[in-house]
Motif scaffolding. Sequence first.
Motif, PDB file in Angstrom:
ATOM      1  N   ALA A 145      31.111  -4.883  41.948  1.00  0.00           N
ATOM      2  CA  ALA A 145      32.152  -4.976  42.972  1.00  0.00           C
ATOM      3  C   ALA A 145      31.765  -6.037  43.997  1.00  0.00           C
ATOM      4  O   ALA A 145      30.582  -6.280  44.256  1.00  0.00           O
ATOM      5  CB  ALA A 145      32.338  -3.626  43.650  1.00  0.00           C
ATOM      6  N   LEU A 149      35.639  -4.641  47.953  1.00  0.00           N
ATOM      7  CA  LEU A 149      35.009  -3.468  47.326  1.00  0.00           C
ATOM      8  C   LEU A 149      33.485  -3.561  47.336  1.00  0.00           C
ATOM      9  O   LEU A 149      32.821  -2.752  46.687  1.00  0.00           O
ATOM     10  CB  LEU A 149      35.500  -3.311  45.883  1.00  0.00           C
ATOM     11  CG  LEU A 149      37.000  -3.118  45.677  1.00  0.00           C
ATOM     12  CD1 LEU A 149      37.299  -2.908  44.202  1.00  0.00           C
ATOM     13  CD2 LEU A 149      37.511  -1.929  46.498  1.00  0.00           C
ATOM     14  N   GLN A 152      30.465  -0.790  46.499  1.00  0.00           N
ATOM     15  CA  GLN A 152      30.957   0.363  45.753  1.00  0.00           C
ATOM     16  C   GLN A 152      30.639   0.208  44.272  1.00  0.00           C
ATOM     17  O   GLN A 152      30.280  -0.870  43.791  1.00  0.00           O
ATOM     18  CB  GLN A 152      32.458   0.529  45.983  1.00  0.00           C
ATOM     19  CG  GLN A 152      32.811   0.675  47.466  1.00  0.00           C
ATOM     20  CD  GLN A 152      34.223   1.137  47.672  1.00  0.00           C
ATOM     21  OE1 GLN A 152      34.626   2.210  47.218  1.00  0.00           O
ATOM     22  NE2 GLN A 152      35.015   0.324  48.362  1.00  0.00           N
ATOM     23  N   LEU A 154      31.824  -0.140  40.772  1.00  0.00           N
ATOM     24  CA  LEU A 154      32.979  -0.521  39.965  1.00  0.00           C
ATOM     25  C   LEU A 154      32.556  -0.611  38.507  1.00  0.00           C
ATOM     26  O   LEU A 154      31.513  -1.177  38.190  1.00  0.00           O
ATOM     27  CB  LEU A 154      33.516  -1.874  40.439  1.00  0.00           C
ATOM     28  CG  LEU A 154      34.720  -2.447  39.690  1.00  0.00           C
ATOM     29  CD1 LEU A 154      35.962  -1.604  39.949  1.00  0.00           C
ATOM     30  CD2 LEU A 154      34.962  -3.895  40.119  1.00  0.00           C
ATOM     31  N   ARG A 192      37.189   2.232  36.833  1.00  0.00           N
ATOM     32  CA  ARG A 192      36.639   3.345  37.613  1.00  0.00           C
ATOM     33  C   ARG A 192      35.973   2.809  38.875  1.00  0.00           C
ATOM     34  O   ARG A 192      35.288   1.778  38.854  1.00  0.00           O
ATOM     35  CB  ARG A 192      35.626   4.128  36.781  1.00  0.00           C
ATOM     36  CG  ARG A 192      36.148   4.574  35.419  1.00  0.00           C
ATOM     37  CD  ARG A 192      35.238   5.571  34.767  1.00  0.00           C
ATOM     38  NE  ARG A 192      35.418   6.895  35.334  1.00  0.00           N
ATOM     39  CZ  ARG A 192      34.692   7.962  34.969  1.00  0.00           C
ATOM     40  NH1 ARG A 192      33.723   7.837  34.082  1.00  0.00           N
ATOM     41  NH2 ARG A 192      34.924   9.132  35.521  1.00  0.00           N
ATOM     42  N   LEU A 193      36.186   3.528  39.974  1.00  0.00           N
ATOM     43  CA  LEU A 193      35.569   3.190  41.253  1.00  0.00           C
ATOM     44  C   LEU A 193      34.858   4.420  41.781  1.00  0.00           C
ATOM     45  O   LEU A 193      35.494   5.471  41.997  1.00  0.00           O
ATOM     46  CB  LEU A 193      36.621   2.704  42.259  1.00  0.00           C
ATOM     47  CG  LEU A 193      36.087   2.163  43.590  1.00  0.00           C
ATOM     48  CD1 LEU A 193      35.273   0.888  43.355  1.00  0.00           C
ATOM     49  CD2 LEU A 193      37.229   1.909  44.567  1.00  0.00           C
ATOM     50  N   ASN A 194      33.555   4.298  41.920  1.00  0.00           N
ATOM     51  CA  ASN A 194      32.724   5.434  42.362  1.00  0.00           C
ATOM     52  C   ASN A 194      32.944   6.658  41.479  1.00  0.00           C
ATOM     53  O   ASN A 194      33.014   7.797  41.953  1.00  0.00           O
ATOM     54  CB  ASN A 194      33.010   5.768  43.827  1.00  0.00           C
ATOM     55  CG  ASN A 194      32.715   4.603  44.749  1.00  0.00           C
ATOM     56  OD1 ASN A 194      31.764   3.852  44.540  1.00  0.00           O
ATOM     57  ND2 ASN A 194      33.559   4.425  45.762  1.00  0.00           N
TER      58      ASN A 194
END
Length: 216
Positions: A145, A149, A152, A154, A192-194
């Motif tokens: 990221a 972002l 985070q 990613l 997907r994020l976190n």
Amino acid sequence: MISCIAGRGRAAAVGAAALVFAGVLGTPAAQAHEAGDWIVKGGVSLVKPKSGNGSVLDGTVGLDVNNNARPSVTLTYMATHHVGVELLAAMPFRHDIRGSGLGTIGSTRHLPPTLSLQWHFLPDSRIQPYVGVGLNYTTFFSTRASGALAGQDLSLRDSWGVAGQVGVDVKLDERWMLSADVRYIDISSKVRLNGEDIGKARVDPWVFTAAVGYRF
């Protein structure tokens, strides 16, 4: 006299062109693809994602994935005079990912091995067009990221999809050839994020390849 000479010159030029064309389309048996042949090609592939590459965050942020070119290699086994089975491999491609209104939000690398079944229309010709259809598996890694972002986690999930191909081999001699092809590959990945799914990236690229091949 001048017009006569010019006319003969044009006739000679047309005749020479016809001979060259006939030579290119000639069918020397020594240059034919045969059952049991292996063909290895090395070159460069350009991955050009389609326009509009999906969205995240409930559709509020559109994604855009940039182009990238890398060295690539294919290995083809001619199962019959007309039918080949080809495996495409390449060095990892790297893409920046932009989010609408956010600029660059990350980057990723991927490997897209593709196994295709090919039909060679004119295996005895010096110019050998073919089409192929197959299965692609794309694995994403080193996804990071950045920008809005930054900091985070990613990630992109791996993808399975179909692939179509149109190509041509131009034989230089009994063993060597020049090759060019274009593929369309279905690559769709969950973003997907976190650890949470936030949308889908639809890369769906056109892949353009130019290569030099050797038959053995």
